[in-house]
Design an enzyme around this catalytic site. Structure first.
Site, mmCIF file in Angstrom:
data_model
loop_
_atom_site.group_PDB
_atom_site.id
_atom_site.type_symbol
_atom_site.label_atom_id
_atom_site.label_comp_id
_atom_site.label_asym_id
_atom_site.label_seq_id
_atom_site.Cartn_x
_atom_site.Cartn_y
_atom_site.Cartn_z
ATOM 1 N N ASP A 47 0.632 -1.515 -0.333
ATOM 2 C CA ASP A 47 -0.354 -0.233 0.195
ATOM 3 C C ASP A 47 0.473 1.083 0.347
ATOM 4 O O ASP A 47 0.365 2.343 0.143
ATOM 5 C CB ASP A 47 -1.036 -0.226 1.216
ATOM 6 N N ASP A 55 -7.060 -5.032 -4.526
ATOM 7 C CA ASP A 55 -6.497 -3.133 -3.867
ATOM 8 C C ASP A 55 -4.932 -2.677 -4.817
ATOM 9 O O ASP A 55 -5.076 -1.502 -5.427
ATOM 10 C CB ASP A 55 -6.494 -3.006 -2.571
HETATM 11 N N1 GLY Z 1 -7.478 -1.160 0.792
HETATM 12 C C1 GLY Z 1 -7.715 -1.452 1.033
HETATM 13 C C2 GLY Z 1 -9.341 -1.680 1.444
HETATM 14 O O1 GLY Z 1 -9.701 -1.175 0.876
HETATM 15 O O2 GLY Z 1 -9.321 -1.855 2.389
#
Ligand code: GLY
Length: 384
Positions: free
Chosen positions: A105, A166
């Site tokens: 992330d 994601d």
């Molecule tokens: N990227 C993690 C979420 O969308 O919760």
């Protein structure tokens, strides 16, 4: 983009955003918020509710507050928003020192902070931070499976082969790094990951898996998981939106037409499942009751739909814009709080179907709502 009543509504909502962010930004200027507690922003610079190394300052959402400030700086020209954004960007430097709390992330964290700052001001320190983050992301690439590894080791799970949808939102950091340095490796990794995602995540009906596990040594899909959705094989709505807008971003950075076609397939699946109410459930395949919602999915979807509308022929645009406006008007009219009772904009965000903290304020709901509104206005700052 809009006409008549929709344009009047847009003008009003832009004013509401400007008014609320004017005082919320002052109140939270030394924070990095994720949610609200009794209406007041929490502060991930110091708060670590789970006590884990990926929480607190390393929490994956810590770029969105800075992103909101850059959007407001672009919208208003006011210096205070730049100062607040830069404060949060500097606070994130601790993550590089701690290192173990970082994972895939890093795009969510440093695109709306350091890349934004560098694009707007040319700040050399911001460029360095963003390139450092891009190198960390590139280092997670698994050559055998052609994917970027998701989280780090989780207690009791072998996650070496896990990839998640994601991550389509993190790979724009790699596209940026190639655009900035001329070194093609970053873009090559991003495109390999996106190509793998088309094959392994996107299903025949246009919906997507959340988690796919690959054999980390030999490649090849081992199994899929429901992740933050209702169950294995279900349809976690925020995951659909990370894919919808994520493939669109890959198209914007590469021009590869397959990415646009994939974004459109996912968008048509998503639009066909928007309920009459315009309120998006946490999972399109969850039980009807309880009627759990996720306002963040609606806001992210709206952004992606508007980007698709910008990329297609004029005669195709309307369907995407109409869907985006329906989602945003529903959020504004029934899932927002413009008063001084709370520091957030949107209500009813849900992190995950099985997480009991449903229907709360979540910072990225506010971020994407603002991004979508400014996109409709036609003057957004593209941070991805
Ligand atoms: N990227 C993690 C979420 O969308 O919760």
């Amino acid at each position: 983009m809009l006409q008549g009543q929709d344009q009047l509504w847009l003008n009003e909502v832009v004013e509401r955003v400007r008014t609320k962010l004017d005082w919320v930004s002052e109140k939270s200027r030394e924070k990095i918020p994720y949610t609200t507690i009794d209406g007041t922003h929490d502060n991930r610079i110091v708060d670590n509710p789970s006590g884990t190394e990926t929480d607190g300052i390393n929490w994956w959402t810590n770029g969105f507050w800075g992103g909101m400030m850059w959007l407001m700086h672009h919208e208003t020209g006011q210096e205070k928003y730049k100062e607040i954004a830069e404060f949060s960007e500097r606070a994130l430097d601790r993550c590089f020192d701690e290192f173990y709390g970082l994972h895939h992330d890093v795009g969510f964290m440093w695109l709306p902070t350091s890349v934004a700052n560098y694009k707007v001001t040319g700040n050399g320190e911001s460029r360095k931070r963003a390139l450092h983050a891009a190198n960390l992301l590139a280092g997670r690439f698994n050559l055998a499976g052609g994917f970027i590894r998701a989280w780090n080791d989780l207690e009791g799970e072998d996650t070496r082969g896990w990839a998640i949808i994601d991550c389509m939102f993190n790979i724009p950091l790699l596209y940026w790094a190639t655009e900035e340095t001329g070194d093609p490796r970053f873009k090559q990794i991003a495109m390999r990951h996106a190509d793998t995602a088309i094959d392994a995540f996107v299903r025949g009906d246009g919906s997507v898996n959340h988690i796919v596990e690959f054999d980390p040594v030999n490649g090849g899909v081992v199994k899929t998981y429901g992740g933050q959705g209702y169950e294995e094989g279900s349809s976690w709505t925020r995951g659909q939106t990370w894919a919808l807008y994520g493939f669109m971003m890959s198209y914007i950075h590469t021009g590869k037409i397959e990415y646009l076609h994939t974004a459109k397939r996912i968008a048509h699946y998503f639009m066909a499942n928007i309920p009459e109410s315009g309120l998006i459930p946490i999972d399109f395949r969850q039980p009807k009751e309880p009627a759990y919602e996720d306002s963040t999915a609606a806001a992210i979807a709206a952004c992606g739909l508007i980007e698709i509308a910008k990329a297609v022929q004029a005669n195709e645009r309307d369907v995407y814009i109409r869907a985006a406006v329906k989602l945003l008007r529903t959020l504004d009219e029934s899932r927002s709080d413009w008063t001084s009772a709370t520091d957030c904009l949107l209500l009813n965000g849900s992190a995950a179907y099985h997480n009991p903290n449903r229907h709360t304020a979540i910072i990225y709901g506010d971020y994407y709502f603002m991004e979508a509104i400014f996109k409709l206005k036609g003057n957004d700052l593209y941070l991805w």
